[in-house]
Scaffold this motif. Structure first.
Motif, PDB file in Angstrom:
ATOM      1  N   VAL A 318     -26.268 -18.904  -4.777  1.00 31.84           N
ATOM      2  CA  VAL A 318     -26.161 -18.482  -3.372  1.00 31.84           C
ATOM      3  C   VAL A 318     -27.469 -17.844  -2.913  1.00 31.84           C
ATOM      4  O   VAL A 318     -27.981 -18.131  -1.819  1.00 31.84           O
ATOM      5  CB  VAL A 318     -24.979 -17.510  -3.197  1.00 31.84           C
ATOM      6  CG1 VAL A 318     -24.996 -16.894  -1.797  1.00 31.84           C
ATOM      7  CG2 VAL A 318     -23.657 -18.236  -3.440  1.00 31.84           C
ATOM      8  N   ALA A 319     -28.030 -16.983  -3.765  1.00 29.55           N
ATOM      9  CA  ALA A 319     -29.302 -16.335  -3.416  1.00 29.55           C
ATOM     10  C   ALA A 319     -30.425 -17.356  -3.325  1.00 29.55           C
ATOM     11  O   ALA A 319     -31.286 -17.279  -2.429  1.00 29.55           O
ATOM     12  CB  ALA A 319     -29.634 -15.265  -4.456  1.00 29.55           C
ATOM     13  N   ARG A 321     -30.116 -20.426  -2.518  1.00 25.97           N
ATOM     14  CA  ARG A 321     -29.919 -21.231  -1.307  1.00 25.97           C
ATOM     15  C   ARG A 321     -30.520 -20.527  -0.093  1.00 25.97           C
ATOM     16  O   ARG A 321     -31.158 -21.158   0.758  1.00 25.97           O
ATOM     17  CB  ARG A 321     -28.430 -21.482  -1.090  1.00 25.97           C
ATOM     18  CG  ARG A 321     -28.111 -22.401   0.086  1.00 25.97           C
ATOM     19  CD  ARG A 321     -26.624 -22.717   0.144  1.00 25.97           C
ATOM     20  NE  ARG A 321     -26.327 -23.648   1.210  1.00 25.97           N
ATOM     21  CZ  ARG A 321     -26.079 -23.312   2.468  1.00 25.97           C
ATOM     22  NH1 ARG A 321     -26.103 -22.019   2.819  1.00 25.97           N
ATOM     23  NH2 ARG A 321     -25.823 -24.218   3.391  1.00 25.97           N
ATOM     24  N   ARG A 322     -30.335 -19.213  -0.041  1.00 25.72           N
ATOM     25  CA  ARG A 322     -30.908 -18.456   1.071  1.00 25.72           C
ATOM     26  C   ARG A 322     -32.429 -18.486   1.021  1.00 25.72           C
ATOM     27  O   ARG A 322     -33.104 -18.544   2.056  1.00 25.72           O
ATOM     28  CB  ARG A 322     -30.411 -17.016   1.024  1.00 25.72           C
ATOM     29  CG  ARG A 322     -28.926 -16.863   1.321  1.00 25.72           C
ATOM     30  CD  ARG A 322     -28.460 -15.458   1.019  1.00 25.72           C
ATOM     31  NE  ARG A 322     -27.022 -15.307   1.260  1.00 25.72           N
ATOM     32  CZ  ARG A 322     -26.297 -14.287   0.804  1.00 25.72           C
ATOM     33  NH1 ARG A 322     -26.900 -13.317   0.103  1.00 25.72           N
ATOM     34  NH2 ARG A 322     -25.011 -14.222   1.072  1.00 25.72           N
ATOM     35  N   ALA A 323     -32.957 -18.453  -0.212  1.00 25.26           N
ATOM     36  CA  ALA A 323     -34.415 -18.434  -0.372  1.00 25.26           C
ATOM     37  C   ALA A 323     -35.015 -19.829  -0.449  1.00 25.26           C
ATOM     38  O   ALA A 323     -36.235 -19.972  -0.564  1.00 25.26           O
ATOM     39  CB  ALA A 323     -34.772 -17.658  -1.644  1.00 25.26           C
ATOM     40  N   ARG A 324     -34.155 -20.854  -0.385  1.00 22.85           N
ATOM     41  CA  ARG A 324     -34.594 -22.243  -0.495  1.00 22.85           C
ATOM     42  C   ARG A 324     -35.430 -22.460  -1.769  1.00 22.85           C
ATOM     43  O   ARG A 324     -36.519 -23.052  -1.736  1.00 22.85           O
ATOM     44  CB  ARG A 324     -35.388 -22.662   0.737  1.00 22.85           C
ATOM     45  CG  ARG A 324     -34.556 -22.637   2.014  1.00 22.85           C
ATOM     46  CD  ARG A 324     -35.329 -23.170   3.201  1.00 22.85           C
ATOM     47  NE  ARG A 324     -34.490 -23.183   4.402  1.00 22.85           N
ATOM     48  CZ  ARG A 324     -34.889 -23.623   5.587  1.00 22.85           C
ATOM     49  NH1 ARG A 324     -36.132 -24.075   5.736  1.00 22.85           N
ATOM     50  NH2 ARG A 324     -34.067 -23.600   6.623  1.00 22.85           N
TER      51      ARG A 324
END
Length: 645
Positions: A318-319, A321-324
């Motif tokens: 999840v983290a 994904r936020r940071a790509r």
């Protein structure tokens, strides 16, 4: 003014509190647990480990070591299952272990010690493999330390992984962490910042993974092929060449066992008996509910560490994904692939043959690699300080409720911790029957007593052994002909084993006498559970008492001999049958021997100007058939049946 000694002390404490201190702490715990569960006095003792599957694999190693000395990579073994091809199918999960033993043995290390050392090396390497994988993803040093620690906990306290190496399935336990390292390295090499020497490492590690266990292919194929296809357009010609060279070398290295197996597929008997988990088993695992030992392989489920690793891995994804993060798709896709194999594979074509629940082990290892960043970011004082005061009590309460599950992990796998009556019962009875103990031990005294008894009996027929681990042990320890051993050998020759995965078998009833005659059974060794349909047949079996304190021995009243038609004296050895005093069946020049036929067997006559050939004799209830020797023009009185090269 600043006190220099106080500053130095503060620096030392900071070092211990940092990632280096975590590594030291986890490494110390790992060393202590390894020495506790794999005692060095046993490793360097005179015997191999006594676990059930360890007996199977040491029997393979012992047999193939003798075969290799004669220049054979696989061999017709007439002393097991009335003759079967050892090293052809059933040991594809023992190739690297065997090669490891072979190298050390030729360097002067006793075979049993070399065999035991493989487990010790794998145990030491487990957290190191996961740590290296985490480094390849470029996560922080603290995250790497958490991954290392999870590797320690998974090896010692995750029930499936512990079942693998505790009971003897050490090759897949090894492959589980080796595959994770291969996947991380492959991702790194196809990315923007490959490591120096990475392709050379892959040229070693990928073939080694397949040698360690054949089903490494299933764990690796999906993620590696998917990554290659995703990156194919951006790869230069040299990149494509490296990938295909890696695949070609992997096949080439494994071709020495792969080619004989593929050319004898008609002898294979696929099985879907073990490890067939369905999606509902995910919830059973989450709640640590024990359902079926044929699926999960344990009498008590302990999956807390696996669950923590998977949940923390999801937090990391999840983290990312936020940071790509560039690793997101490959990391998440691999986790999903291994999860699907574990809990959905049994519902798909072909996959059930791999015993797919086993892939929960590499899934847990992969999750541990991904879990490190989330644990490093969230298990801190700062994170705790950010929890609202109103929720801290709830969090502490949840941790208190979790304490019994933590205790259960320790109590299951650390001898002496579980002092409850039920815990003692399971340790003393169930664990002794289904896997040897929570601490690896040498061959048990009862096995050795049975072997001594067997050696004292006349060698005039085969020994039918109910408990499969005892059958494997007796094969290598006594060199007597055995009907038994592991009941799922994936070859049609296992039909000679009366106890081959049969819930009900007509041979237990009216067909018992014909079975005993067909396979020239001279002795029967029974264990628990009792099979009254066999043991009450005192018209066929003569009780010979209790052997080894627990095994009921019977003498077959009328052994049939090794000649089904005609008569002869037979002396069996690896890859050959020496026949003397041969007389054909009346009115023929044929002799039928109660040994399984193999296409590679050749007849060499011991009589001048008399030749012989080998044909297949059909046998009711046995697909393989027996050996028919035909004389040309007459049956020679002496001849040797040898496996051709």
């Amino acid at each position: 003014m600043t006190d220099p000694s106080a500053a130095a002390a503060s620096t030392r404490w900071a070092w211990l509190r940092g990632h280096r201190g975590m590594f030291v702490g986890f490494a110390a715990v790992h060393a202590a647990l390894v020495l506790n569960s794999i005692p060095l006095r046993v490793v360097f003792g005179a015997q191999p480990f006594g676990g059930p599957d360890y007996q199977t694999h040491f029997q393979h190693t012992h047999t193939l070591t003798r075969a290799l000395a004669e220049g054979r990579l696989w061999v017709y073994d007439p002393m097991m299952l009335a003759g079967y091809p050892a090293g052809l199918f059933f040991d594809v999960d023992n190739k690297a272990h065997f090669l490891f033993c072979t190298v050390l043995h030729r360097l002067g290390v006793p075979l049993a010690t070399a065999f035991n050392l493989f487990t010790l090396v794998s145990a030491i390497a487990m957290p190191i493999s996961l740590w290296l994988a985490a480094r390849l993803f470029g996560v922080s040093a603290k995250a790497q330390a958490w991954t290392f620690g999870l590797g320690v906990l998974l090896w010692h306290f995750e029930s499936l992984i512990r079942f693998f190496w505790g009971g003897g399935m050490i090759s897949f336990a090894t492959a589980s962490h080796l595959c994770v390292l291969v996947l991380a390295l492959f991702w790194r090499q196809l990315g923007a910042s490959p490591v120096r020497g990475g392709w050379v490492a892959l040229l070693v590690l990928l073939p080694l993974a397949l040698l360690t266990h054949v089903w490494s292919f299933a764990a690796l194929a999906g993620p590696m092929i998917g990554l290659y296809l995703a990156r194919a357009r951006g790869l230069a010609l040299a990149g494509h060449a490296r990938v295909w060279a890696l695949a070609a070398l992997t096949v080439a290295v494994n071709s020495y066992w792969l080619w004989p197996a593929l050319t004898h597929m008609e002898l294979m008997a696929p099985s879907h008996k073990l490890g067939q988990a369905t999606p509902d088993f995910f919830f059973y695992d989450l709640l640590e509910v024990f359902v079926d030992p044929l699926t999960t392989g344990f009498v008590r489920q302990r999956t807390l560490v696996r669950t923590v690793a998977v949940l923390a891995a999801i937090g990391t994804l999840v983290a990312w994904r936020r940071a790509r993060a560039p690793a997101l798709r490959f990391a998440g896709g691999t986790l999903l692939w291994l999860f699907g194999l574990s809990y959905v594979g049994a519902l798909l074509p072909l996959v059930p043959a791999t015993e797919p629940y086993r892939f929960a082990a590499p899934m847990a290892c992969w999750a541990a690699v991904l879990a490190g960043p989330w644990l490093a970011d969230n298990l801190t004082r700062k994170t705790w300080s950010q929890v609202p005061a109103s929720l801290r009590g709830l969090a502490i309460g949840l941790l208190v409720l979790l304490a019994p599950r933590v205790y259960a992990q320790l109590a299951t796998f650390l001898p002496g911790v579980d002092v409850s009556p039920m815990g003692f019962l399971q340790s003393a009875v169930l664990e002794e029957q289904f896997f040897p103990s929570m601490r690896l031990r040498p061959i048990s005294d009862d096995f050795q007593e049975v072997a001594q008894w067997v050696r004292a009996q006349p060698d005039d027929g085969r020994i039918l052994v109910h408990y499969w681990a005892l059958g494997e042990y007796l094969r290598w320890a006594t060199d007597r002909p055995i009907l038994g051993g592991f009941p799922d050998r994936r070859t049609i020759h296992e039909q000679a084993n009366l106890f081959h995965w049969t819930d009900s078998d007509e041979r237990y009833g009216d067909g018992l006498e014909r079975y005993l005659q067909t396979f020239n059974v001279a002795y029967v060794l029974m264990s628990v559970p009792h099979i009254p349909a066999i043991e009450r047949r005192l018209d066929l079996l003569e009780p010979r008492g209790i052997v080894g304190g627990r095994y009921r021995a019977y003498r077959v009243r009328r052994p049939s001999g090794y000649a089904a038609r005609g008569s002869a004296e037979v002396k069996a050895g690896l890859g050959r049958l020496a026949v003397t005093a041969a007389k054909p069946a009346p009115g023929t020049e044929e002799l039928v021997l109660r040994f399984h036929w193999l296409a590679e067997l050749r007849c060499r006559s011991g009589v001048p100007n008399v030749d012989c050939r080998v044909e297949r004799e059909p046998v009711e209830g046995d697909e393989t058939g027996f050996i028919r020797v035909v004389g040309a023009p007459t049956l020679p009185a002496e001849f040797v049946l040898e496996q051709g090269r």
